[in-house]
Write a protein that holds these residues in place. Structure first.
Motif, short mmCIF file in Angstrom:
data_model
loop_
_atom_site.label_atom_id
_atom_site.label_comp_id
_atom_site.label_asym_id
_atom_site.label_seq_id
_atom_site.Cartn_x
_atom_site.Cartn_y
_atom_site.Cartn_z
N LYS A 203 0.83 -1.21 0.00
CA LYS A 203 0.00 0.00 0.00
C LYS A 203 0.86 1.26 0.00
N ALA A 204 2.03 1.18 0.63
CA ALA A 204 2.88 2.36 0.75
C ALA A 204 3.51 2.79 -0.57
N VAL A 205 3.93 1.84 -1.41
CA VAL A 205 4.68 2.25 -2.59
C VAL A 205 4.11 1.83 -3.94
N ALA A 206 3.24 0.82 -3.96
CA ALA A 206 2.89 0.26 -5.26
C ALA A 206 2.00 1.19 -6.08
N ASP A 207 2.21 1.18 -7.40
CA ASP A 207 1.31 1.87 -8.31
C ASP A 207 0.26 0.90 -8.82
N THR A 208 0.68 -0.34 -9.05
CA THR A 208 -0.21 -1.38 -9.52
C THR A 208 0.01 -2.61 -8.66
N ILE A 209 -1.03 -3.33 -8.38
CA ILE A 209 -0.89 -4.53 -7.56
C ILE A 209 -1.49 -5.71 -8.30
N THR A 210 -0.69 -6.75 -8.48
CA THR A 210 -1.21 -7.99 -9.03
C THR A 210 -1.17 -9.03 -7.92
N VAL A 211 -2.31 -9.67 -7.69
CA VAL A 211 -2.37 -10.65 -6.61
C VAL A 211 -2.38 -12.05 -7.22
N ILE A 212 -1.49 -12.91 -6.78
CA ILE A 212 -1.56 -14.29 -7.26
C ILE A 212 -1.78 -15.23 -6.08
N ARG A 213 -2.53 -16.27 -6.40
CA ARG A 213 -2.82 -17.28 -5.38
C ARG A 213 -2.85 -18.63 -6.06
N LEU A 214 -2.17 -19.59 -5.47
CA LEU A 214 -2.11 -20.95 -6.00
C LEU A 214 -1.74 -20.96 -7.49
N GLY A 215 -0.78 -20.12 -7.86
CA GLY A 215 -0.28 -20.15 -9.22
C GLY A 215 -1.08 -19.39 -10.24
N LYS A 216 -2.18 -18.76 -9.83
CA LYS A 216 -3.01 -18.02 -10.78
C LYS A 216 -3.10 -16.56 -10.38
N VAL A 217 -3.25 -15.71 -11.38
CA VAL A 217 -3.55 -14.32 -11.07
C VAL A 217 -5.01 -14.25 -10.64
N VAL A 218 -5.25 -13.80 -9.41
CA VAL A 218 -6.65 -13.73 -8.97
C VAL A 218 -7.20 -12.32 -9.16
N GLY A 219 -6.34 -11.40 -9.54
CA GLY A 219 -6.88 -10.08 -9.81
C GLY A 219 -5.84 -9.01 -9.63
N THR A 220 -6.20 -7.80 -10.00
CA THR A 220 -5.32 -6.68 -9.75
C THR A 220 -6.07 -5.73 -8.84
N ALA A 221 -5.31 -4.89 -8.15
CA ALA A 221 -5.95 -3.99 -7.21
C ALA A 221 -5.23 -2.65 -7.25
N GLU A 222 -5.97 -1.64 -6.82
CA GLU A 222 -5.38 -0.31 -6.72
C GLU A 222 -4.75 -0.19 -5.33
N PRO A 223 -3.73 0.64 -5.21
CA PRO A 223 -3.11 0.80 -3.88
C PRO A 223 -4.08 1.42 -2.88
N THR A 224 -5.18 1.95 -3.36
CA THR A 224 -6.14 2.54 -2.43
C THR A 224 -7.00 1.47 -1.75
N ALA A 225 -6.91 0.22 -2.26
CA ALA A 225 -7.69 -0.85 -1.66
C ALA A 225 -7.28 -1.01 -0.19
N SER A 226 -8.23 -1.42 0.64
CA SER A 226 -7.90 -1.54 2.06
C SER A 226 -7.08 -2.81 2.29
N GLN A 227 -6.41 -2.82 3.43
CA GLN A 227 -5.57 -3.97 3.75
C GLN A 227 -6.39 -5.25 3.82
N SER A 228 -7.60 -5.14 4.37
CA SER A 228 -8.36 -6.38 4.51
C SER A 228 -8.85 -6.86 3.15
N GLU A 229 -9.13 -5.94 2.21
CA GLU A 229 -9.49 -6.36 0.85
C GLU A 229 -8.34 -7.12 0.20
N LEU A 230 -7.13 -6.55 0.33
CA LEU A 230 -5.96 -7.20 -0.26
C LEU A 230 -5.72 -8.56 0.39
N ALA A 231 -5.84 -8.61 1.71
CA ALA A 231 -5.60 -9.87 2.42
C ALA A 231 -6.59 -10.93 1.97
#
Lengths: 503, 406
Positions: A203-231
């Motif tokens: 959240k502090a530095v990223a411009d773009t966030i790509t989240v991967i889980r179990l080998g797949k991209v599960v989505g991208t997020a904005e740094p404005t997303a809350s910590q619990s959303e990202l988690a």
């Protein structure tokens, strides 16, 4: 330079480590690759660097398909990587390390160390790294060594810099410094790929966030997303942010440390007149930047290092001067700071690791005869109870992931009647799911009426777990404060300011 | 940061899941296959040397280009001669008149193997506890001195005498293990240096003792003790026509005992933990220093029994060469047997067989006895370099295999 991965697939046998992963790193941005341990982040980077052959997909640099046969190719194409485990030659100077691998000869046909020195100085000054090119790497702090790795990458004209779990080894202050560096690099036009599972940094530095889980991209997020959303995206289910715990009901004093002092083998004072007490049913967390005597404190309590002065009592019984075995038998459970060197025997089976300090217990042996069946059924119970992910209780402990290794250590230490549980850095290097689990177990132990002493350099953890916080600095307890003390005050105390000054 | 955290990115290791490839993998990864192939490779290298050492091959090779088949058939003949001789010298003599004559080579092999098994077991215990004990030779010598002394200087009834002589062997070896163990635990002196030096001390102590008149056979100036009393001998196992004695059975019992000690006792658990990770063992409350002393005493005890077997079963008198190279061969035996009792018994018998076959090889195949030593040494060389064996037999590297399956 624009770096793009398209449909990268990598299989190991039946296991799909990367499943059609797309990733596009725009020039001059910080792209966070967020995922739990084991999600496939490192595999992806190894494919990018040509260390693994992909089973599908392609790598594009500036919209052209490239193929890297090895890290050398990737570096020449302008991609630099800072590994989680630094690749530095310790007895060499900073300049020598930077030069290593593409040495230049001067006019006299000798190594041109001057060129390397000035390169280091130039980069160091440009970004305010404050690294001395002539310092030996072994004399540098971990944070400074990391900056040397970054300089190494930049000196080879990296346009894309990949940082693999860069903050795992850093103190909070060093982490902040690193994040500043990342911002500067971005502003200077370098793209940064930040591989991490730490939400705060993302959240502090990223411009773009790509989240991967179990080998797949599960989505991208904005740094404005809350910590619990990202988690939630990262773990795949809702994660409780704070540890769910009722107010402590402290009982009698269990552990009492009075005037404890110790020196290390070089003669430096590591503990300086430390006094503290831990009551039954409460968690005392010792906060502080790594290396301020916390390790020595717990080691002195269990008898692994000798104290020069002071006393330690457990339920009124003197502990100091006794062996580790006597301390453990007196009712202390100990989760050491470094599970791989002190907590486990990696080559032993999980079963045997689960009884490592219990082998003399009547449950597992009689008159020196080991009861193999009892060890096996104990392992079955513990593995189920602590949800250790393994194919077999006969697998070696070394084959487990860090989180599962830590579960084995904790499961073992909680398998006897405890008066006091000491856990040093209980969640270091673990993913979100495992951290949550460890915290729940520790709180459950407190609620059973066990006195708990936690040592952690993660402020989040200290705040989440503690009923009281003791801050250590230079071998002294700077102060003991309630858990709702604000972070700024705690930070100042960790830097040595007393409570009154800090508040 | 630790190495294990590097692994956190990789999912857990997968066990055998019915896929034949992964079964093969688990076989390939085991050191057992590498050991077997190392022995095989050594026999092949031995065959090459046999060809070069054989005179008829040398003669035929002088006209190799006109009649190459002569050379090739001579080479083939030399190799088969050599290995048939080895077989006949160590396992079964095809040309003997009687059954007992036929199996005599096998009993000789087993006799040779008994001290190797004893000493190999001792070294194996040390290796697994993380101690590189090079001192088996000295421990064997001390065991032999004590057993021999009890054997010839005392005159006691059968049973008591043997028991006392065996206890002597145990005490002698245990003392020579205790010293380096104690020095390591108290001062940190490295066991490799101390045990090597104690080998010399033991060797020259034996030489000095045998120079004393009281230790020499009456009426002789040779450095050889009087013959030990028959009451102190290991009884013969298959009758007097064979050299095989109960010492071999004792070695097998010791192997079982070591298996129990290492796999089923809390002591062995501690030894293995200390060997694999002394700092985790310390934090688990184990006393690493006491363990070092204990392990060295046990290693010395077993090596001492090897010396006892030599004196009480095979040689029946104390000589300067009583220990031969048992203490050093036992290092190979322990490594070849992967420090596991069963493996050590197998390796001990293999080496016993190689030693037993030496004279036959010389007489029947006309080859220098050194060929046997070469084969032994080449086995060690291959064992010490598993990547070489894997390369020769095109086996995958287990580390790479792990990475790929992980």
């Amino acid at each position: 330079m624009k770096l793009e991965l398209r449909g990268i697939t990598k299989k190991f046998g039946d296991f799909v480590a990367n499943d059609r992963i797309d990733l596009s790193v725009e020039p001059g941005t910080v792209h966070a690759l967020l995922g739990e341990n084991g999600a496939g982040k490192s595999t992806l980077m190894n494919v990018l660097f040509g260390l693994y052959d992909a089973d599908g997909g392609e790598v594009l640099v500036d919209d052209e398909v490239v193929h890297f046969a090895g890290p050398g190719d990737a570096m020449r194409a302008g991609i630099g990587m800072v590994h989680q485990h630094f690749m530095l030659v310790h007895p060499f100077t900073v300049a020598e390390n930077v030069m290593l691998g593409h040495e230049q000869l001067g006019s006299n046909r000798l190594l041109d160390i001057e060129a390397a020195r000035s390169r280091v100085l130039e980069i160091s000054e440009r970004f305010g790294f404050n690294v001395d090119p002539d310092a030996l790497v072994e004399d540098l702090s971990v944070g400074a060594q990391q900056r040397v790795e970054i300089i190494k990458a930049l000196s080879r004209d990296a346009n894309v810099l990949i940082l693999d779990e860069p903050t795992a080894v850093l103190t909070p202050q060093e982490t902040d410094e690193l994040l500043d560096i990342v911002r500067q690099l971005r502003d200077a036009g370098t793209s940064v790929v930040l591989i991490t599972h730490k939400l705060r940094e993302v959240k502090a530095v990223a411009d773009t966030i790509t989240v991967i889980r179990l080998g797949k991209v599960v989505g991208t997020a904005e740094p404005t997303a809350s910590q619990s959303e990202l988690a939630t995206m990262m773990v795949g289910r809702d994660v409780t942010d704070a540890v769910d715990k009722a107010p402590a009901k402290p009982g009698d004093v269990v552990l009492e440390v009075t005037g404890l002092s110790a020196v290390n083998e070089l003669g430096y004072t590591t503990l300086d007149d430390v006094s503290l007490e831990v009551r039954a049913g409460e968690i005392l967390a010792v906060a502080g930047v790594q290396g301020n005597g916390q390790t020595e404190l717990v080691e002195a309590i269990i008898g692994a290092v000798k104290a020069t002065e002071g006393s330690v009592t457990l339920d009124g019984v003197r502990l100091l001067g006794r062996s580790i075995k006597q301390a453990l038998n007196a009712g202390i459970g100990f989760v050491p700071e470094d599970r791989t060197t002190d907590g486990l025997v990696a080559s032993f089976t999980i079963e045997n690791n689960l009884v490592l300090d219990l082998i003399d217990d009547p449950r597992f042996s009689t008159r020196g005869n080991i009861d193999v069946d009892a060890i096996e059924s104990n392992a079955k119970d513990r593995i189920a109870q602590f949800d250790v992910r393994t194919t077999s209780s006969k697998a070696s402990a070394g084959s487990l992931s860090g989180g599962n290794q830590q579960k084995v250590v904790l499961a073992r230490e909680l398998s006897r009647e405890l008066k006091l549980l000491i856990a040093s850095q209980p969640t270091r290097g673990l993913d979100v799911g495992s951290i949550e689990f460890m915290h729940q177990q520790i709180v459950a132990e407190r609620d059973k009426g066990v006195a708990v002493l936690i040592v952690s350099s993660e402020l989040d953890e200290v705040v989440a777990l503690a009923d009281r916080i003791a801050v250590m600095y230079h071998g002294k307890i700077v102060g003991v404060v309630p858990p709702d003390t604000d972070r700024k005050t705690l930070g100042l105390m960790m830097a040595g300011a007393h409570q009154e000054e800090a508040a | 940061m630790s190495a294990a955290e590097n692994k956190t990115e990789a999912p857990e290791e997968q066990g055998f899941d019915g896929d034949p490839r992964s079964l093969l993998r688990s076989v390939v990864e085991s050191n057992g296959l590498v050991v077997f192939l190392a022995v095989l490779a050594a026999l092949v290298v031995g065959a090459v040397l046999v060809v070069f050492a054989d005179e008829s091959v040398q003669d035929a090779s002088s006209y190799f280009f006109s009649r190459p088949m002569d050379t090739l058939s001579a080479a083939w003949g030399a190799i088969t001669d050599a290995y048939v001789a080895m077989f006949q010298g160590s396992i079964y003599n095809l040309h003997a008149d009687s059954f007992s004559g036929s199996i005599k080579p096998l009993t000789n092999s087993l006799t040779f193997s008994a001290p190797l098994i004893f000493a190999g077991l001792g070294l194996g215990v040390g290796f697994r506890a993380g101690l590189f004990n090079i001192g088996a030779q000295g421990q064997v010598i001390l065991g032999a001195i004590m057993a021999g002394f009890v054997g010839f200087a005392f005159h006691l009834p059968f049973g008591v005498h043997l028991a006392l002589a065996v206890i002597g062997a145990i005490l002698g070896g245990a003392l020579w293990g205790f010293i380096p163990g104690l020095l390591k635990a108290t001062t940190g002196a490295h066991e490799v240096i101390v045990t090597i030096m104690l080998n010399y001390v033991g060797l020259y102590l034996l030489a000095w003792l045998l120079s004393l008149e009281s230790w020499q056979a009456p009426g002789s100036d040779n450095p050889k003790s009087p013959r030990i009393d028959e009451t102190a001998e290991w009884p013969s196992l298959l009758g007097d026509s064979f050299g095989l004695h109960w010492g071999f059975v004792a070695a097998l019992l010791a192997a079982w005992g070591v298996w129990w000690l290492m796999e089923r006792s809390t002591w062995g658990f501690t030894f293995r933990a200390v060997g694999a990770n002394p700092s985790a063992a310390t934090i688990a409350g184990m006393n690493v220093k006491v363990t070092y002393v204990l392990v060295m005493v046990i290693a010395g005890t077993l090596a001492g029994l090897a010396g006892g077997t030599q004196v009480l079963g095979t040689e029946k008198a104390l000589t300067t060469g009583i220990a031969g190279s048992i203490g050093f061969d036992a290092i190979t035996v322990a490594l070849l047997g992967r420090s596991r009792p069963l493996g050590i018994v197998a390796a001990g018998i293999l080496f016993g067989g190689l030693r037993a076959s030496g004279p036959t090889l010389q007489v029947q195949a006309g080859l220098p006895i050194d060929i046997v030593l070469v084969i032994q040494s080449v086995i060690v060389l291959f064992i010490a370099a598993p990547p070489l064996v894997r390369f020769l037999f095109r086996l995958p590297d287990p580390r790479l295999v792990k990475e790929v399956t992980a």
